[in-house]
Structures are given as C-alpha cells and as structure tokens.
Design a protein around this motif. Structure first.
Motif, mmCIF file in Angstrom:
data_model
loop_
_atom_site.group_PDB
_atom_site.id
_atom_site.type_symbol
_atom_site.label_atom_id
_atom_site.label_comp_id
_atom_site.label_asym_id
_atom_site.label_seq_id
_atom_site.Cartn_x
_atom_site.Cartn_y
_atom_site.Cartn_z
ATOM 1 N N SER A 1 -13.951 -5.143 -9.591
ATOM 2 C CA SER A 1 -14.861 -3.958 -9.171
ATOM 3 C C SER A 1 -14.579 -4.486 -7.572
ATOM 4 O O SER A 1 -15.295 -2.972 -7.283
ATOM 5 N N ILE A 2 -14.052 -5.437 -6.477
ATOM 6 C CA ILE A 2 -13.923 -5.170 -5.703
ATOM 7 C C ILE A 2 -13.347 -4.114 -5.110
ATOM 8 O O ILE A 2 -11.566 -4.400 -5.396
ATOM 9 N N PRO A 3 -13.519 -2.998 -3.753
ATOM 10 C CA PRO A 3 -12.650 -2.638 -3.589
ATOM 11 C C PRO A 3 -11.319 -2.986 -2.650
ATOM 12 O O PRO A 3 -10.059 -2.943 -2.074
ATOM 13 N N ASP A 4 -11.892 -3.938 -1.635
ATOM 14 C CA ASP A 4 -11.065 -5.326 -0.816
ATOM 15 C C ASP A 4 -9.989 -5.795 -1.784
ATOM 16 O O ASP A 4 -10.551 -6.295 -2.960
ATOM 17 N N MET B 1 -5.999 -6.227 -4.339
ATOM 18 C CA MET B 1 -4.473 -7.056 -3.372
ATOM 19 C C MET B 1 -3.142 -6.849 -4.433
ATOM 20 O O MET B 1 -2.307 -7.000 -3.298
ATOM 21 N N GLU B 2 -3.219 -6.775 -5.047
ATOM 22 C CA GLU B 2 -1.278 -6.825 -5.867
ATOM 23 C C GLU B 2 -1.025 -5.273 -5.474
ATOM 24 O O GLU B 2 0.102 -5.270 -5.772
ATOM 25 N N SER B 3 -2.142 -3.978 -5.190
ATOM 26 C CA SER B 3 -1.288 -3.370 -4.998
ATOM 27 C C SER B 3 -0.446 -3.565 -3.348
ATOM 28 O O SER B 3 0.060 -2.342 -2.863
#
Length: 195
Positions: free
Chosen positions: A114-117, A135-137
């Motif tokens: 749920s965290i955008p960072d 992070m996976e992106s």
C-alpha cells in the motif's frame, strides 16, 4: 475415512485441526499413511503424528509420502499417555505460532504494497526478504526482487546505485542517507530514487 470427513468439516467451518494423531493400522478403513496423506492434501499446516507398533513403513517412506518433514512426527508403540499429551500441547502451540506468523506476514505484505515508495528488505547475505510493487517496477528482471533470491549486479541496469547503497549499509551497519540517483523503471521512465 471418518477422520478425513471430520477434518474437511473443520476446515469448511473455519476451525481446522491443529494436530492429528493417526495410527498406521486402523482396520477396517484405509491405513494411517493413506489417511495422513489425504489429511495433508487438505491442510498443509496440519501437524501429523504417526503412531505405530509395527515396522510396515520406514520413517523415510512416511516422510516421502507425507511431507513436509517439519510437520510430521513418528511415535513407536508402546508409549506413555503423558508423551502424547506433551506432543499435543507442544504441537498445538507450534501450530498456533505458525498461524500467527502467517497472519503477521500477510499484514506486513499488505502494508508494504500500500506504500507508494519503493521498499525492500534484505538479509545480510543480500537475499530479498520483502519488497513492494513500487520497488518491483524498477527492474525488468523479476528475479531481482523475488523473495528468497539473492540480489546481484549481474544484468542490473538502473538499480546499481540501489544495490550499492544496500551493500554499503549491510557492510558498515550504517544506513546510507541522502543518496539520490536517477534510475529507469521497467518502461524506461526515469525516476529519482532517494535512499
């Protein structure tokens, strides 16, 4: 067959059994190994105790048919009733702790995603413990961020600064602050990463 039916009903009711004591020889029904294998198929978390007074199956055969080994015990007859009480108590506690750990892991995963960072946790051997979608992106190789995999510079494109910051943090024990790098995500979009 009755044991399997009772276990199925308990699972359907949302109150699965924690521990099953199964005798290898249970006439007139199927033997305890078959029953245990069926129980394991239904519930991977069930702690199973195989009880026998015979050498019909070796421990290796039983373990192979009813994995995983850490959720399986083998008790030879004769035994004392207090031994079984101790097994039931200990295995029940182990099962409850395992359930709590799984719930905590699911909650942590939900929070992370749920965290955008971008967030990533690794162990001292640089194996990924947790990560989130943001992070996976940043990497075109799924294996970079797969839980349990080791992070590696091999084939790494935009994430080398991230890797080096993580390695430096683990090596020195001091967190890297205020490192800003430009990295490309999997679509080639340049993003600033602050570590």
């Amino acid at each position: 067959d009755e044991a399997v039916t009772l276990a199925e009903q308990a699972i359907a009711d949302g109150i699965p059994f924690a521990v099953a004591f199964v005798d290898v020889r249970m006439p007139p029904g199927p033997d305890g190994i078959v029953t245990s294998a069926r129980l394991r198929e239904m519930d991977q978390d069930l702690e199973i105790v195989i009880v026998t007074g015979y050498a019909d199956y070796s421990h290796a055969e039983i373990t192979k048919q009813i994995p995983p080994q850490h959720k399986l015990l083998y008790v030879q007859k004769p035994f004392h009733a207090t031994e079984l009480l101790h097994f039931a108590s200990s295995l029940g506690a182990k099962w409850r702790n395992s359930q709590k750990a799984a719930q905590a892991q699911a909650m942590l995963s939900s929070i992370l995603h749920s965290i955008p960072d971008g967030l990533l946790t690794v162990d001292p051997e640089m194996r990924v413990i947790n990560t989130n979608r943001a992070m996976e992106s940043f990497c075109s190789r799924d294996s970079c961020w797969t839980q349990g995999n080791s992070m590696s510079l091999d084939g790494c494109t935009g994430n080398c600064a991230c890797y080096h910051a993580l390695a430096k943090t683990i090596e020195t024990g001091k967190t890297i602050h205020n490192l800003r790098e430009t990295c490309s995500d999997t679509e080639g979009t340049k993003r600033i990463i602050s570590i």
